[in-house]
Design a protein around this motif. Sequence first.
Motif, short mmCIF file in Angstrom:
data_model
loop_
_atom_site.label_atom_id
_atom_site.label_comp_id
_atom_site.label_asym_id
_atom_site.label_seq_id
_atom_site.Cartn_x
_atom_site.Cartn_y
_atom_site.Cartn_z
N MET A 160 -8.23 -1.50 -1.04
CA MET A 160 -9.15 -2.31 -0.23
C MET A 160 -8.58 -3.70 0.07
SD MET A 160 -11.35 -0.26 0.70
CE MET A 160 -12.18 -1.47 1.74
N ILE A 161 -7.89 -4.31 -0.91
CA ILE A 161 -7.32 -5.65 -0.69
C ILE A 161 -6.27 -5.60 0.43
CG2 ILE A 161 -5.87 -7.46 -1.74
CD1 ILE A 161 -7.28 -6.71 -4.45
N GLY A 162 -5.38 -4.59 0.37
CA GLY A 162 -4.36 -4.47 1.40
C GLY A 162 -4.96 -4.23 2.78
N LEU A 163 -5.99 -3.39 2.81
CA LEU A 163 -6.67 -3.10 4.07
C LEU A 163 -7.31 -4.36 4.64
CD1 LEU A 163 -6.76 -0.09 4.89
CD2 LEU A 163 -9.22 -0.21 4.56
N MET A 164 -7.91 -5.16 3.76
CA MET A 164 -8.57 -6.39 4.22
C MET A 164 -7.54 -7.37 4.79
SD MET A 164 -11.80 -5.79 3.72
CE MET A 164 -11.32 -4.14 4.22
N GLY B 158 -1.71 -0.43 3.83
CA GLY B 158 -2.69 -1.28 3.15
C GLY B 158 -2.76 -0.95 1.67
N GLN B 159 -2.77 0.35 1.35
CA GLN B 159 -2.78 0.75 -0.06
C GLN B 159 -1.60 0.13 -0.80
OE1 GLN B 159 -4.54 3.49 -2.50
NE2 GLN B 159 -3.60 1.66 -3.35
N MET B 160 -0.43 0.20 -0.20
CA MET B 160 0.76 -0.30 -0.90
C MET B 160 0.79 -1.83 -0.95
SD MET B 160 1.99 2.27 -2.22
CE MET B 160 3.28 1.36 -3.07
N ILE B 161 0.38 -2.50 0.14
CA ILE B 161 0.38 -3.97 0.15
C ILE B 161 -0.56 -4.52 -0.93
CG2 ILE B 161 -0.27 -6.02 1.51
CD1 ILE B 161 0.63 -4.36 4.03
N GLY B 162 -1.77 -3.95 -1.00
CA GLY B 162 -2.73 -4.42 -2.01
C GLY B 162 -2.22 -4.18 -3.42
N LEU B 163 -1.61 -3.02 -3.61
CA LEU B 163 -1.06 -2.68 -4.93
C LEU B 163 0.05 -3.67 -5.32
CD1 LEU B 163 -2.16 -0.09 -6.24
CD2 LEU B 163 0.11 0.87 -5.99
N MET B 164 0.90 -4.01 -4.35
CA MET B 164 2.01 -4.93 -4.61
C MET B 164 1.46 -6.31 -4.99
SD MET B 164 4.71 -3.05 -4.31
CE MET B 164 3.64 -1.81 -5.07
N ILE B 165 0.36 -6.72 -4.34
CA ILE B 165 -0.23 -8.02 -4.66
C ILE B 165 -0.80 -8.02 -6.08
CG2 ILE B 165 -2.19 -9.53 -4.08
CD1 ILE B 165 -1.50 -9.01 -1.13
N LEU B 166 -1.49 -6.93 -6.44
CA LEU B 166 -2.05 -6.86 -7.81
C LEU B 166 -0.93 -6.80 -8.85
CD1 LEU B 166 -5.08 -4.44 -7.35
CD2 LEU B 166 -5.11 -6.91 -7.70
N ARG B 167 0.16 -6.09 -8.53
CA ARG B 167 1.24 -5.89 -9.50
C ARG B 167 2.17 -7.10 -9.60
NH1 ARG B 167 4.21 -1.40 -11.87
NH2 ARG B 167 6.47 -1.53 -11.64
N TYR B 168 2.54 -7.69 -8.46
CA TYR B 168 3.58 -8.72 -8.48
C TYR B 168 3.07 -10.14 -8.26
CZ TYR B 168 6.81 -4.80 -8.37
OH TYR B 168 7.49 -3.64 -8.67
N VAL B 169 1.90 -10.31 -7.66
CA VAL B 169 1.38 -11.67 -7.46
C VAL B 169 0.37 -12.00 -8.57
CG1 VAL B 169 0.17 -13.25 -5.90
CG2 VAL B 169 1.78 -11.58 -4.98
N LEU B 170 -0.72 -11.21 -8.64
CA LEU B 170 -1.71 -11.47 -9.69
C LEU B 170 -1.24 -10.95 -11.05
CD1 LEU B 170 -5.13 -10.91 -7.91
CD2 LEU B 170 -3.80 -13.00 -8.20
N ARG B 171 -0.40 -9.94 -11.02
CA ARG B 171 0.11 -9.31 -12.24
C ARG B 171 -0.99 -8.89 -13.21
NH1 ARG B 171 3.85 -13.53 -13.94
NH2 ARG B 171 3.87 -14.35 -11.85
#
Lengths: 196, 196
Positions: A160-164, B158-171
């Motif tokens: 959802m975050i990536g989609l947003m 979007g799925q991958m971008i959000g996942l990358m943000i959770l994994r590498y930015v917010l960790r």
Amino acid sequence: MTQAARPARGPGRRPGPTETREAILAEARELFAEKGYDGASLRAIARAAGVDPALVHHFFGNKEGVFIEAMRFPVDPSVLLPQIMSGPRERLGEVMVRTFLGVWGDAARRAPLLAMLRSAMTNEKAAALMREFVTSALFARAGEVAGVPQIRIQAAAGQMIGLMILRYVLRVEPMASASEDELVELVAPALQRYFG
Amino acid sequence: MTQAARPARGPGRRPGPTETREAILAEARELFAEKGYDGASLRAIARAAGVDPALVHHFFGNKEGVFIEAMRFPVDPSVLLPQIMSGPRERLGEVMVRTFLGVWGDAARRAPLLAMLRSAMTNEKAAALMREFVTSALFARAGEVAGVPQIRIQAAAGQMIGLMILRYVLRVEPMASASEDELVELVAPALQRYFG
């Protein structure tokens, strides 16, 4: 600042509730930035603001409430999560898509989220603050309520975050103009899979 | 700058290939920022740098190549997409997960992506630039090669971008520490569904 420098307030006049509330939030913002979410206790916030912890409780309920107000976090997880979980389990994915679209579709609620995310991209302390808050207030609780492992909650949130970001920040087409129902049809099954 | 102010270069000496290359990239960055990706032509970039378009071609191939170098975009779609598509179709999801992890897992390649994303969050021109590039160089081409509608490509991205943000930015944990294989097992089926 000396008393004499505050023209609007006579010497000895006690600050009103609005001023006290704002003072607590200002101290909270500083403490959160410095100590992170886990490190800043409600007691320490009260101490920094020179008030009784009971007053912080009275104004904001708990530390989560202080954070939501201080950081203008546009979602109160203690309201949102029960709302998401209130429907039938097989519609969790759909409700999650609609909830994200409701929050991110509103520019005034999107702005503080983007500001936090932007800070987290440059600054490790800001990243830690956001990480600690979303972990304890959102992911851990969502996992508990839904009985789903953390990593699956995070995979769904990531979707959802990536989609947003594609829809509201980059505004790529056709994602940016797709209707809520189209997005539910497209994405809800992927989320539902994570909730198994 | 007058000739006299350039001590290293005698009057009348022509700039070497490295200097010309850098001059083209500097002009390209300015033109991209001002006109966006679609609006900045290879010819206009050459004109701004005072060189023949054939020389820009010689150095960078095409406008996409100029952009990748000028913006330090860490991925060359003309290399990446054939690579992703080279395997069997039923493993597209897996290859996509592994490719994203390869790029984002490398701090030196992640940094320019995050810088662009951060700019896009504050600045409409930066957002337009990134949107136009990813739309034409990544999404449109990926959709074509894979024979999948744009919105499904974007949902998967979007799925991958959000996942990358959770994994590498917010960790957030456990996402940040999960192994590549765990993430493939978790997320590849969701992507595969979009490629249907």
